[in-house]
Each structure stands twice: as C-alpha cells, then as structure tokens.
Design an enzyme around this catalytic site. Structure first.
Site, PDB file in Angstrom:
ATOM      1  CE  LYS A  18      -4.557  -1.261   0.584  1.00  0.00           C
ATOM      2  NZ  LYS A  18      -4.515  -2.664   0.918  1.00  0.00           N
ATOM      3  CB  SER A  76      -0.668  -8.304  -0.820  1.00  0.00           C
ATOM      4  OG  SER A  76      -1.501  -9.125  -0.028  1.00  0.00           O
TER       5      SER A  76
HETATM    6  C1  LIG Z   1      -5.234  -3.718   0.601  1.00  0.00           C
HETATM    7  C2  LIG Z   1      -4.677  -5.082   0.608  1.00  0.00           C
HETATM    8  C3  LIG Z   1      -5.044  -6.051  -0.354  1.00  0.00           C
HETATM    9  C4  LIG Z   1      -6.077  -5.793  -1.413  1.00  0.00           C
HETATM   10  O1  LIG Z   1      -5.697  -4.743  -2.267  1.00  0.00           O
HETATM   11  P1  LIG Z   1      -6.805  -3.931  -3.086  1.00  0.00           P
HETATM   12  O2  LIG Z   1      -6.059  -2.888  -3.818  1.00  0.00           O
HETATM   13  O3  LIG Z   1      -7.748  -3.360  -2.053  1.00  0.00           O
HETATM   14  O4  LIG Z   1      -7.509  -4.912  -3.964  1.00  0.00           O
HETATM   15  C5  LIG Z   1      -4.428  -7.282  -0.312  1.00  0.00           C
HETATM   16  N1  LIG Z   1      -3.515  -7.585   0.633  1.00  0.00           N
HETATM   17  C6  LIG Z   1      -3.137  -6.703   1.577  1.00  0.00           C
HETATM   18  C7  LIG Z   1      -2.126  -7.121   2.571  1.00  0.00           C
HETATM   19  C8  LIG Z   1      -3.700  -5.422   1.600  1.00  0.00           C
HETATM   20  O5  LIG Z   1      -3.323  -4.547   2.548  1.00  0.00           O
END
Ligand SMILES: *Cc1c(COP(=O)(O)O)cnc(C)c1O
Length: 326
Positions: A59, A311
């Site tokens: 993010k 992510s």
């Molecule tokens: C925000 C987030 C997501 C999803 O991302 P989007 O852009 O909202 O689809 C996935 N994994 C983590 C760890 C996140 O913080």
C-alpha cells in the site's frame, strides 16, 4: 476540496511513471523461490515479498505515488482517508516523508495496535462508530471543512498506478511469467498489476483471488456489472473485505483479467503456515490469499511459471500465533 476521483484513467504509462517516482523510496522487495512449493504443485513459483515493503504492505507504493503529485496548496492542507488497515499506515508514512499533515478515520473497534502504528507514523487518528456512522460521509465532511485531499485505499488512478509497480518489478526480474496470482480487495492492486503486464509487454495472465465469503469481484466479473455484497462477512482476510469494486478497477479487471477464483480461510491459514515454516516469512491472512488459491478449482498451474504477490505481513502477534498453532 479537490475532485475525489479524477477523471483521467490510469494507464500502462502511469505505472512506468510511478516506478520512476518511487525509485529509491520503496524497497525493491525480494522475489523468493521454494523447492517445496514447486514440487508440490509441479510448477515454478516466484514469490514477490511485499510483506517486506515499507509499512509492511504494497500500500505504501500507491500512497506515496499519489501524495508525491499533490500541489503545494494541497500539501499544506494535507490528506485524509478512511482505513482500519494497511492503507492507514502507508498514507501516514508517505505524508510524513513528504512533510504534510495526515488524518485517518478509523472505526473505534479497530485494534489499538493499528491505531498506535498509524499514530507512530505521524498521522492524526479520529474514530467513528461503524454501527451508526457512515465513514465516507464523515470523511467527505472533514475533507471539505479542512480543505484536505481524500486519498482512498484503491479507487484512484495514481493509487492504482503505484500499486502496479510491485508486479512491474516482478515482471522485470522474471520476464517470462505465465500466470500472476493477485489478491483482490478494493481492486487497486490487481488493476495496477494488469496495467503493469501491459507496460512490460508481457503475455502473463493475471488471476485475481478473493476469499470465498467476500467474492464481490468474482460476481461482478461473472455478471458484467459491479456487484455489492452486504457487510458483515466472515473471513480472516481483513484486507480483502471490500463490499464492491470501484468503477476504475472494475473497468480494468473486466477487460483484462483472466479470471477471479476464490479460496477458503483454511487454505489461507495453511499458506501462512507454509510461509512461516518453509520460507521464514511472516505473512498476514490477506497476504497469503494468492498462494492459498494454488489448489483452487479451475486453476491449472501444472508446468507454469507462476508469480505470487505476497501482499502484506501486518498481523497482530497473538492472532498470528493462534493461526500457526491451529
Ligand atoms: C489492501 C490489501 C489487499 C487488497 O488490495 P486492493 O487494492 O484493495 O484490492 C491485499 N492484501 C493486503 C495485505 C492489503 O493490505
């Protein structure tokens, strides 16, 4: 107040521009391999470790890319967002690095550790009652009153472009990927990843992954229009609980995605344990979503070179310990 959602859509070029803007400011996160994973699925996996990104998730890419482009007047008045999760910390750090005020609206039920982390990065935190108050309305009122710029967690062209730089780095380092697995919440990460594939001139197919109990994006793809699902849903993937995609993300997903598959909480826990035990990586439930889908029906990975976006890695330790002990 400035336009909430600028009209110009994000493009492959905006992902490349974001990558230039972020150079030296984001970590070029490592790409890990695992013989155990490769053997288990008869595939070749490439894990892009955004759990090791600044603030613990991808993010930060979208937040910094967006804030870096604000005008002097906007910078002076600062930025505002609503988030109980990783976007809050990302925005707070990006604002601090760019020397602008940041205000984050969080539900009063948010874990105190998340509020504390967001405050530590230098943002002001305000709370609201999620049962009786509408966070978007409060946010818009505050933005108006204070002249702050609202930076949403996913549905914004420069946020999407920034998120795409993670996949771009992966495609630069591993040019001939066949499939890229990406978790889907609000859709910013996968929308950016789809643009990154185009920017890299790659034939890689992008598959989104949602929790089975929060599969609004899958339903939207199947029906051809944005489907909104009700709250509350029960999934451990707290970063993928968006109720609906925004139009920008949906437009890109609809046009370019290969498919969206779902996976269970049990598979996420299994993936988290695999990451901890075999790869020594602390990964939060939503961060494990993409790899958890390796078993998903309709997904054939046999013989493929598979990119996996890990992510994020932000999970309260007592909660994490319970997942590992299960
Ligand atoms: C925000 C987030 C997501 C999803 O991302 P989007 O852009 O909202 O689809 C996935 N994994 C983590 C760890 C996140 O913080």
């Amino acid at each position: 107040m400035d336009a909430l959602f600028p009209i110009a859509p994000p493009s492959p070029a905006s992902v490349l521009q974001a990558a230039n803007r972020l150079k030296g400011l984001v970590h070029r996160t490592p790409i890990l391999r695992s013989t155990a994973a490769d053997e288990k699925y008869s595939a070749q996996f490439f894990f892009k470790c955004e759990n090791l990104q600044r603030t613990g998730s991808f993010k930060f890419r979208g937040a910094f890319n967006t804030l870096a482009q604000l005008s002097d007047a906007q910078r002076e008045r600062g930025v505002i967002t609503f988030s109980a999760g990783n976007h809050a910390q990302a925005l707070a750090l990006a604002a601090r690095l760019l020397d602008m005020p940041a205000l984050v609206l969080m539900p009063e039920t948010a874990p105190s550790s998340k509020m504390a982390a967001t405050r530590e990065y230098g943002a002001q935190v305000l709370t609201y009652d999620p049962m009786t108050e509408d966070r978007q309305a409060i946010c818009q009122r505050l933005a108006l009153e204070r002249g702050m710029t609202l930076v949403p967690p996913s549905e914004h062209p420069e946020v999407i472009a920034g998120q795409g730089t993670a996949a771009l780095e992966l495609l630069e380092d591993v040019p001939c990927l066949d499939i890229l697995l990406v978790p889907v919440g609000g859709g910013g990460l996968i929308a950016g990843s789809l643009l990154a594939v185009q920017a890299a001139n790659s034939n890689c197919r992008v598959v989104g992954v949602e929790p089975e109990h929060a599969n609004d994006a899958q339903q939207s793809l199947r029906t051809g229009q944005i489907v909104q699902i009700p709250l509350p849903r029960s999934t451990i993937a707290d970063g993928a609980q968006a109720q609906a995609l925004g139009p920008l993300a949906f437009g890109l997903i609809r046009k370019h995605v290969e498919d969206i598959v779902t996976t269970s909480d049990a598979s996420m826990v299994q993936a988290m344990r695999f990451f901890a035990e075999r790869m020594k990586q602390v990964v939060e439930p939503t961060g494990a979503l993409a790899f958890a889908a390796a078993n998903a029906a309709g997904l054939d990975l046999h013989g493929a070179r598979v990119g996996v976006l890990i992510s994020g890695g932000n999970v309260d330790l007592p909660r994490y310990a319970r997942f590992l002990a299960d």
